[in-house]
Design a protein around this motif. Structure first.
Motif, mmCIF file in Angstrom:
data_model
loop_
_atom_site.group_PDB
_atom_site.id
_atom_site.type_symbol
_atom_site.label_atom_id
_atom_site.label_comp_id
_atom_site.label_asym_id
_atom_site.label_seq_id
_atom_site.Cartn_x
_atom_site.Cartn_y
_atom_site.Cartn_z
ATOM 1 N N PRO A 236 29.570 -1.677 -9.903
ATOM 2 C CA PRO A 236 30.010 -0.626 -8.974
ATOM 3 C C PRO A 236 30.643 -1.173 -7.705
ATOM 4 O O PRO A 236 31.391 -0.465 -7.042
ATOM 5 N N GLU A 237 30.351 -2.438 -7.357
ATOM 6 C CA GLU A 237 30.893 -3.008 -6.126
ATOM 7 C C GLU A 237 32.219 -3.729 -6.351
ATOM 8 O O GLU A 237 33.002 -3.899 -5.416
ATOM 9 N N PHE A 238 32.478 -4.175 -7.584
ATOM 10 C CA PHE A 238 33.592 -5.085 -7.838
ATOM 11 C C PHE A 238 34.400 -4.582 -9.030
ATOM 12 O O PHE A 238 33.852 -4.353 -10.094
ATOM 13 N N ASP A 239 35.709 -4.413 -8.850
ATOM 14 C CA ASP A 239 36.592 -3.982 -9.926
ATOM 15 C C ASP A 239 37.167 -5.208 -10.620
ATOM 16 O O ASP A 239 38.044 -5.886 -10.091
ATOM 17 N N LEU A 240 36.650 -5.519 -11.802
ATOM 18 C CA LEU A 240 37.143 -6.620 -12.621
ATOM 19 C C LEU A 240 37.919 -6.050 -13.802
ATOM 20 O O LEU A 240 37.694 -4.901 -14.206
ATOM 21 N N PRO A 241 38.834 -6.812 -14.393
ATOM 22 C CA PRO A 241 39.658 -6.283 -15.489
ATOM 23 C C PRO A 241 38.924 -6.229 -16.822
ATOM 24 O O PRO A 241 39.527 -6.383 -17.878
ATOM 25 N N VAL A 242 37.640 -6.010 -16.798
ATOM 26 C CA VAL A 242 36.843 -5.993 -18.011
ATOM 27 C C VAL A 242 35.565 -5.215 -17.740
ATOM 28 O O VAL A 242 35.077 -5.164 -16.609
ATOM 29 N N GLY A 243 35.034 -4.561 -18.759
ATOM 30 C CA GLY A 243 33.766 -3.858 -18.665
ATOM 31 C C GLY A 243 32.947 -4.101 -19.909
ATOM 32 O O GLY A 243 33.465 -4.551 -20.944
ATOM 33 N N THR A 244 31.658 -3.821 -19.845
ATOM 34 C CA THR A 244 30.797 -3.967 -21.017
ATOM 35 C C THR A 244 30.613 -2.608 -21.680
ATOM 36 O O THR A 244 30.514 -1.580 -21.010
ATOM 37 N N ARG A 325 36.853 -0.051 -4.753
ATOM 38 C CA ARG A 325 36.002 -1.223 -4.979
ATOM 39 C C ARG A 325 36.768 -2.490 -4.643
ATOM 40 O O ARG A 325 38.004 -2.484 -4.590
ATOM 41 N N LEU A 326 36.026 -3.576 -4.440
ATOM 42 C CA LEU A 326 36.665 -4.881 -4.363
ATOM 43 C C LEU A 326 37.281 -5.195 -5.721
ATOM 44 O O LEU A 326 36.778 -4.751 -6.758
ATOM 45 N N TYR A 327 38.354 -5.982 -5.708
ATOM 46 C CA TYR A 327 39.098 -6.181 -6.948
ATOM 47 C C TYR A 327 39.643 -7.597 -7.044
ATOM 48 O O TYR A 327 40.054 -8.194 -6.043
ATOM 49 N N THR A 328 39.631 -8.131 -8.264
ATOM 50 C CA THR A 328 40.399 -9.329 -8.597
ATOM 51 C C THR A 328 40.791 -9.247 -10.057
ATOM 52 O O THR A 328 40.051 -8.680 -10.877
ATOM 53 N N ASP A 329 41.974 -9.761 -10.381
ATOM 54 C CA ASP A 329 42.419 -9.707 -11.765
ATOM 55 C C ASP A 329 41.921 -10.889 -12.573
ATOM 56 O O ASP A 329 41.944 -10.865 -13.796
ATOM 57 N N ARG A 330 41.467 -11.967 -11.901
ATOM 58 C CA ARG A 330 40.927 -13.139 -12.576
ATOM 59 C C ARG A 330 40.205 -14.003 -11.552
ATOM 60 O O ARG A 330 40.391 -13.855 -10.347
ATOM 61 N N PHE A 331 39.401 -14.927 -12.051
ATOM 62 C CA PHE A 331 38.626 -15.798 -11.163
ATOM 63 C C PHE A 331 39.540 -16.619 -10.266
ATOM 64 O O PHE A 331 39.260 -16.818 -9.084
ATOM 65 N N SER A 332 40.659 -17.098 -10.801
ATOM 66 C CA SER A 332 41.542 -17.978 -10.033
ATOM 67 C C SER A 332 42.255 -17.249 -8.905
ATOM 68 O O SER A 332 42.830 -17.904 -8.026
ATOM 69 N N SER A 333 42.261 -15.911 -8.904
ATOM 70 C CA SER A 333 42.823 -15.197 -7.763
ATOM 71 C C SER A 333 41.902 -15.279 -6.553
ATOM 72 O O SER A 333 42.345 -15.069 -5.426
ATOM 73 N N LYS A 358 45.559 4.257 -11.096
ATOM 74 C CA LYS A 358 44.798 3.197 -10.449
ATOM 75 C C LYS A 358 45.741 2.335 -9.629
ATOM 76 O O LYS A 358 46.824 1.958 -10.089
ATOM 77 N N LEU A 359 45.320 2.017 -8.392
ATOM 78 C CA LEU A 359 46.088 1.172 -7.492
ATOM 79 C C LEU A 359 45.321 -0.112 -7.237
ATOM 80 O O LEU A 359 44.115 -0.074 -6.960
ATOM 81 N N HIS A 360 46.015 -1.253 -7.346
ATOM 82 C CA HIS A 360 45.411 -2.563 -7.111
ATOM 83 C C HIS A 360 46.164 -3.271 -5.993
ATOM 84 O O HIS A 360 47.402 -3.234 -5.950
ATOM 85 N N GLY A 361 45.431 -3.934 -5.130
ATOM 86 C CA GLY A 361 46.041 -4.761 -4.108
ATOM 87 C C GLY A 361 45.350 -6.107 -4.040
ATOM 88 O O GLY A 361 44.116 -6.178 -4.061
ATOM 89 N N LEU A 362 46.131 -7.197 -3.998
ATOM 90 C CA LEU A 362 45.594 -8.555 -3.924
ATOM 91 C C LEU A 362 46.316 -9.307 -2.811
ATOM 92 O O LEU A 362 47.532 -9.158 -2.639
ATOM 93 N N ALA A 363 45.579 -10.113 -2.068
ATOM 94 C CA ALA A 363 46.184 -10.945 -1.032
ATOM 95 C C ALA A 363 45.469 -12.284 -1.010
ATOM 96 O O ALA A 363 44.264 -12.369 -1.297
#
Length: 666
Positions: A236-244, A325-333, A358-363
């Protein structure tokens, strides 16, 4: 509403499914625990359970279930846990007036649309009608699909459809999810439930079980036939590109009506469980992993129609996760290191104003380059299987193709520990529009896109300092300037049981750079074969491409070394045309711990421009170059080590890698 009233009255009378008929039945099914990827890629199974259950119902409506067999196998190292009892058992009464999932820990106290509170909470609409002709029934059966929507989205409520028999109002099927207010576990993204019942024609009391005349028969009754409960969770805290996902499926059959049971049988516990692994294999009609391919969870997938149905259902269901939520598309980001940026750190956020958008922002910031990077992406899932994407990016890290040398995370380790970067990095700033459309059966997809990008290179290569600088590869100059392009592609998939699949793709693009035009075309074929228990697998991948016109150096094709032709110098071959064939076969020696692998491949590249040969120090292959190798993998095939010989020349390379499904997240 008269149909809904008949259904409600039938439920209230206690005659919904079996009237006063007692029965014993047998159910068998599987519970799959797997990772589901947001990009639509293949799911990653982690654990498989199998259950065999005996169902009982008395003539006065009491029920009991006895789990006769229960076994499991872990396909990835996961924490041991026990499933809720209702993942292992069948719903015998179409739920009560209050619906609960996960023993009330996922969902509880949701009013049933056919219960006493239904009319005050829901709106009903007939959306389709089907007619069933069953040889043993005296007349066709008409069933109406009734769409149910809550009057308010802010309360725990049912969202979906009930399928009702026209004449009696009997419940034939339910397919539904819930409002976000229904979810109790904060990790729940969505829950989808499907119950199916089959019509049975039962004899009059004391009558024969078969007969030529319809008058000898009672009315038809709807008894449990198949069910599926699917629960998807995320952090719930972190938006990752995968779910169980937990998907529990059961099929019910082998009905025995009016069975002879011991007195007091229904005084026992409603559900009795056997411990895991204590039942012998005769408790099950099929193997633990036999349905992996049909469920779309083996290395190949045959569940295309089901996958499309679930994908449509996902768009219709409301998520219980926070909108932001916090978001990353991969660990290396979050953390990576390379010679272009040095140590790079980053983080992002996601916002989902509605289920289809859905809107994603990465910096991020590179400490060696002293420059920031950013990506803003919006994805919208439209009707008919179309997904649209708009992306704006600044200093987005890129690497030439057709294949990367290593995952970004593994490249980070190589850079930090060995001062060896398996990439030729450059940056792109610009915008991209894309559209993906999938056919109704999920077997084909069409992609269209357009982009404007400004390419930039790196000035000084960062050194990790933990190894000598002579290990660094030469810094290759990239073409700088604006590049505009349009692209399109088509993908087709075929698959069947036993578990095999073939996927083909054809993509083409046109572009303009430095006042000159260009065109590129690529094709691929990916064939995979696996036994039903996934202990033996084989894969053959063929890729080819060609380009014409004027292109920046980094958009040509490069072969050599890990990722393409291991055993040869890294990216020492380059040009406008290439072909690459790669094959591998694996055999599980010690399940989950040791797998033996064989690898082989060959490739060629040609039509090398003189400027590319001079500035990047690459050449054509002058015929095919190949490799042959063997290796081992462990930890459920996640970690791999292969020894590979390059042919001709007999160069040897030791390649450490991770399973291909994990690379997009690293």
């Amino acid at each position: 509403m008269s149909l809904v009233h008949r259904a409600r009255a039938l439920r209230a009378s206690g005659a919904t499914y079996a009237h006063t008929v007692a029965y014993q039945a047998r159910a068998e099914g599987h519970i799959y625990f797997y990772l589901e990827r947001d990009d639509g890629g293949d799911p990653v199974p982690m654990r498989v359970d199998q259950v065999a259950v005996d169902l009982y119902r008395s003539s006065d409506g009491r029920t009991r279930q006895i789990v006769r067999g229960l076994r499991r196998q872990e396909l990835l190292p996961v924490k041991d846990f026990r499933y809720y009892v209702d993942r292992l058992t069948a719903v015998q009464n179409g739920f009560g007036d209050r619906i609960a999932i996960g023993q009330g820990r996922d969902v509880r106290d949701v009013p049933h649309p056919l219960g006493s509170e239904g009319e005050a909470l829901y709106r009903y609409r007939i959306v389709s009608t089907l007619q069933m002709t069953v040889p043993t029934l005296p007349a066709p059966i008409r069933v109406h699909q009734v769409e149910v929507r809550p009057r308010s989205e802010d309360v725990p409520a049912f969202v979906g459809s009930v399928y009702l028999e026209e004449e009696t109002g009997a419940l034939a099927r339910m397919s539904f999810g819930f409002t976000a207010a229904s979810y109790i576990d904060p990790r729940t993204d969505r829950i989808h439930v499907r119950l199916e019942h089959a019509p049975w024609l039962l004899p009059r009391p004391g009558g024969p079980l078969s007969g030529p005349e319809p008058a000898q028969w009672e009315d038809s009754y709807w008894l449990p036939y198949r069910q599926e409960v699917q629960v998807r969770r995320e952090m719930p805290e972190f938006d990752l590109p995968v779910g169980t996902v937990i998907r529990a499926s059961l099929e019910v059959g082998n009905y025995d009506f009016e069975p002879e049971l011991e007195p007091g049988f229904f005084l026992g516990p409603p559900v009795t469980l056997v411990p895991y692994g204590t039942a012998d294999s005769t408790a099950f009609r099929e193997g633990l992993l036999d349905r992996m391919a049909e469920e779309g969870l083996s290395p190949v997938s045959v569940a295309r129609l089901e996958a499309e149905a679930r994908r449509i259902a996902r768009r219709q269901l409301v998520s219980g996760l926070p909108k932001t939520r916090l978001y990353t598309d991969r660990f290396s980001s979050v953390l990576r290191a390379n010679r272009a940026e040095g140590v790079h750190v980053g983080m992002g956020t996601s916002f989902s104003p509605r289920p289809s958008l859905k809107l994603h922002g990465l910096a991020g910031y590179g400490f060696a380059s002293r420059k920031a990077s950013a990506t803003l992406r919006g994805r919208r899932a439209g009707g008919g299987g179309t997904i649209s994407t708009v992306e704006l990016f600044a200093r987005q890290l890129r690497d030439p193709g057709p294949r990367s040398g290593a995952s970004v995370a593994l490249n980070t380790l190589s850079m930090v520990l060995r001062n060896l970067d398996y990439s030729d990095p450059y940056f792109a700033t610009g915008a991209r529009l894309a559209m993906e459309h999938r056919t109704g059966d999920g077997g084909a997809s069409l992609d269209l896109g357009a982009a404007w990008e400004d390419f930039d290179g790196i000035g000084t290569a960062w050194s990790a300092g933990l190894a000598s600088d002579d290990r660094q590869r030469p810094l290759r100059p990239v073409g700088k300037g604006a590049y505009a392009s349009g692209s399109g592609g088509f993908t087709m998939r075929w698959s069947s049981v036993p578990a095999w699949s073939v996927e083909t793709g054809l993509t083409g693009s046109v572009g303009r750079w430095d006042g000159n035009s260009s065109a590129t075309i690529r094709a691929r074929v990916d064939a995979r074969l696996a036994t039903q228990d996934v202990s033996r697998q084989a894969r053959l991948a063929v890729e080819a491409g060609a380009s014409g016109g004027v292109l920046p150096h980094q958009l040509h094709f490069f072969l050599g070394g890990r990722g393409t032709l291991p055993g040869h110098p890294f990216r020492t071959y380059g040009g406008r045309r290439f072909v690459l064939v790669r094959g591998e076969a694996s055999l599980s020696v010690v399940p989950a711990w040791l797998t033996a692998r064989l690898l082989a491949g060959a490739g060629a590249v040609g039509a090398t421009p003189a400027s590319l040969a001079d500035e990047w120090e690459v050449a054509a292959t002058d015929g095919l170059r190949g490799y042959l190798g063997a290796g081992l993998s462990t930890l459920h095939d996640i970690l791999r080590i292969d020894g590979v010989w390059g042919l001709p020349g007999n160069g040897f390379e030791l390649v450490f890698s991770v399973d291909r499904w994990l690379r997009p997240y690293l």
